[in-house]
Write an enzyme that holds these catalytic residues in place. Sequence first.
Site, PDB file in Angstrom:
ATOM      1  N   THR A 116       0.674  -1.298  -0.006  1.00 18.64           N
ATOM      2  CA  THR A 116      -0.111  -0.051  -0.022  1.00 18.64           C
ATOM      3  C   THR A 116       0.760   1.257   0.057  1.00 18.64           C
ATOM      4  O   THR A 116       0.117   2.415  -0.116  1.00 18.64           O
ATOM      5  CB  THR A 116      -0.929   0.063   1.303  1.00 18.64           C
ATOM      6  OG1 THR A 116      -0.238  -0.770   2.189  1.00 18.64           O
ATOM      7  CG2 THR A 116      -2.072  -0.976   1.140  1.00 18.64           C
TER       8      THR A 116
ATOM      9  N   LEU B 226      -1.635  11.377  -0.402  1.00 18.72           N
ATOM     10  CA  LEU B 226      -0.377  11.507   0.247  1.00 18.72           C
ATOM     11  C   LEU B 226       0.774  11.070  -0.742  1.00 18.72           C
ATOM     12  O   LEU B 226       1.901  11.697  -0.285  1.00 18.72           O
ATOM     13  CB  LEU B 226      -0.489  10.511   1.531  1.00 18.72           C
ATOM     14  CG  LEU B 226      -1.612  10.622   2.292  1.00 18.72           C
ATOM     15  CD1 LEU B 226      -1.815   9.565   3.532  1.00 18.72           C
ATOM     16  CD2 LEU B 226      -1.616  11.937   3.209  1.00 18.72           C
TER      17      LEU B 226
ATOM     18  N   GLU C 126      -9.455   0.422  -1.741  1.00 16.03           N
ATOM     19  CA  GLU C 126     -10.496  -0.120  -2.172  1.00 16.03           C
ATOM     20  C   GLU C 126     -11.524   0.482  -3.187  1.00 16.03           C
ATOM     21  O   GLU C 126     -12.175  -0.173  -3.683  1.00 16.03           O
ATOM     22  CB  GLU C 126     -11.350  -0.616  -1.061  1.00 16.03           C
ATOM     23  CG  GLU C 126     -10.513  -1.810  -0.099  1.00 16.03           C
ATOM     24  CD  GLU C 126     -11.112  -2.023   1.032  1.00 16.03           C
ATOM     25  OE1 GLU C 126     -11.051  -3.128   1.413  1.00 16.03           O
ATOM     26  OE2 GLU C 126     -11.586  -1.000   1.774  1.00 16.03           O
TER      27      GLU C 126
END
Lengths: 730, 168
Positions: free
Chosen positions: A472, A619, A694
């Site tokens: 991730t 981010l 997701e």
Amino acid sequence: MTAYLKMDEPDRRNRLDSMAQGVIGQPLDRMEGPLKVSGTARYAHEWPVERLCHAVLVRSTIARGHVVRIDRSPVEAMDGVLAVIDDDRLLRNPAQGTAGKAPVQGPREIFYVGQPLALVVAESFEQARHAATQLRIETMATEAVLDPESESTDRERPEGKQTSQGDLDRAMAEASHSIDAVYHTPGHSSAAMEPHAAIAQWDGDDLTVHASCQMLKYNQEELADALGIDAGRVRIVSPYVGGGFGSKLGIAHDAVAAAIAARAVGRPVALALSRRQVFETTMRRSESRQRIRLAADADGLLTGLGHEALVSQLPGETFSEPVAQATHFLYAAENREIIHEIVRLNRTCAGSVRAPGEAIGMTVLETAMDELAVKAGIDPVALRKRNIPDKDPEDQRPFSSHMLDQALDRGAELFDWQRRRPEPRSTRRGEWLIGLGMSSAARVNSLMQAESRVTLGGEGVRIETDMTDIGTGTYTVLAQIAGEMLGVPMDRITTVLGDTDLPPGPGSGGSWGASSTGSAVYVACEEIRARIARKLGCRAEDLTLKDGHAITGNRSTALGELIGDAPISVRGVVEPGGTSKKVRQSTYGAFFAEVAVNDVTAEVRVRRMLGVFAAGRILNAKTARSQCLGGMTFGIGMALTEELIHDPRDGSIVNRDLAEYHLPVNADVPQLEVELLEERDPWASPIQAKGIGELGISGAAACINNAVFNACGVRVRSYPVTLDKILAEL
Amino acid sequence: MHTQLTINGENHDLEADERTTLLDALRQHLRLTGTKKGCDHGQCGACTVIVNGRRINSCLTLACMHDGDEIVTIEGIGTATDLSVLQQAFLSADGFQCGYCTPGQICSATAMLEEVKAGWPSHVSDRLDGAPELSDEEIGERMSGNLCRCACYPNIVAAIRAAAGSAA
Ligand code: FES
Ligand code: FES
């Protein structure tokens, strides 16, 4: 010292935007990347451990019944075999995400084909594997429940998961345009590339397990509870996880069985699930039967919306695929009926697979919306735009932010949607019919309690948390937050993750990892800034931190000098509060696809696909984009190839390996396009970020199915859209 | 059983069970854990290594069948502080997420580029003779034996395209 924030109020200060380092949001390479591309990142089964022995599971071949007898002695006498174990603490199935306690245990009562019943421990993997094939387990079969749609099987309707508002039947009767159709989605497997594996070692009564886990805080509790020991005696180490997608949320057979075996033989034990065992004994996404009812007026404004879902699960499990999770708030309609039903089956445990709920619920709802658009003769994008509510249509809460409209517009523009010809079969290239389709994306957003320790020393910054990086980008995004807040260059930041000895967080799941643990890092950094400001005698707001220097007015001091040899270490804690209740929080997006359907063979190829997403502050634009690519590719798999097939005679999974369960391969995936919309959601977190892992799957398969309809005029209501289903109607 | 292997230019004397696959020999016996096990059945490509210049699935072959063979694994392609062109390209293009399929992808791509140079056609090549042009479609086709569930395919293709371009 601890800095604490309860997220009771929206944070509109956008503090990260007023910092000076300029790293937040940047598309930086992954910090741990060099280790991964050189094969030196260490995964669970790869830790060098002396005197290691190996265990292999032995499993049930019947769907329901119990164990009568295990004929252990012939196997115990085999070469290299150290033990045959059928301990009562073996798991029936893995724990569900955030359970924090052991799942159903006990290898004597059998609930599904493939359930672990025993394990063989041997000196070598080859010996254990062979011995496991020789272990005779006598069982007594009883009647199993196998058909999810049998009328004779009881269906549970859990309270709190049903909605009934207004009069849907009447809305349907009075509608100018309506859809009432039943759809099916099959079971799915996460199929992370790293099979579940653990190495367990005991040191006296202290257990250390290297395992492949997504949520260490919970996994520690689950493992301890399963073993019947104190959680303080259990350490789980999981710095690199070879993919999870929900399959590693809860503690699984590998860790529990390896720990039991290691205790029994007095040596460290490694246990890796085989690929087949991953399919059969870890979580599957439940298949679903979904009925959608849509009632609309002449302009396509929805007056009624019904979504009924039937999913399956083992007896005794509380989780069930929350199919209609986004249906509750996605489109306005006064008359609503949402029904959630569960049938208890003897199949592999159902659990989370990337975006439980939205992945299949949004896909079906968005397929039905396309049918409505066709019926009403309204452009599919326009139909969605028309039905965006201005507050939650069920509980009337305001939205924290709502970017669906922008996503639809931006997507239509980038994809040149206006060139689409609404009439099916109107574009042909030789044998191939070309079609365009679209769908909306939505996924609920949540903030979870999280902690992180941030230490600013003379050498740089160190971030520590038990949070995991399952691909991730956690290592990198946490460093970007700290780097931005503390004005420290990326090469002087170290992120340490994946160890239960570190401050606990909610782990990777539910798309909450980066925003929750990232907020904890942020909270710690704000406190460090305040301390630096105090040292310099200025207000934190007047302090600029950049490139390792603190600047106030026209004075610049090197951080190293300021800190000397007394590093500042702060534990940041963030906890969800009022903002989780006062508003409805979700991420939004839109998918667009162009497919080609072969007019002779009905083969479908995805030619282009675009996803436009809004998930609050991004981010790291590079890793966020990759998350979206991953989700969209899952969507391609769901649309065209992925399907768990159960044998109707015993419920077993027939296609339990990667040759028969078809993940998309490289040649199935074109150069996908991802567009991330600029957004700050003040309600979501103090860093204004939401989850993105997701969103990319939540509705994705529908845009492909809708494009297939536009190409060839065949509407498939049973996923995946395989050629046999198209060919029959072509 | 005794087998002599040359791995990344170094001689190894392997003493292992006849049933030991080349993959398990690398991971368990020789501690070269860069090569990954994703399925153990030749279905995922995570275990790809280069044997005598050709890419193979190391889970589908027994170690004892490789006496005298030259094997290149990810550890022989580049190190974390000295990445190969392709490894660097994977890093820049974000051609991985969890990283588990990545060593296999990189070994596979390294050998694949040699196959293209040697003029091997693929299912999607326009013609059977002459060096195929390395289009995205060619790369996708030739890399389809390496699954990536994180689904970095577009980035993997971009990385290989970039690396091939800079090597040319
Ligand atoms: S581990 Fe060899 S192909 Fe999957
Ligand atoms: S990077 Fe995770 S499977 Fe490819």
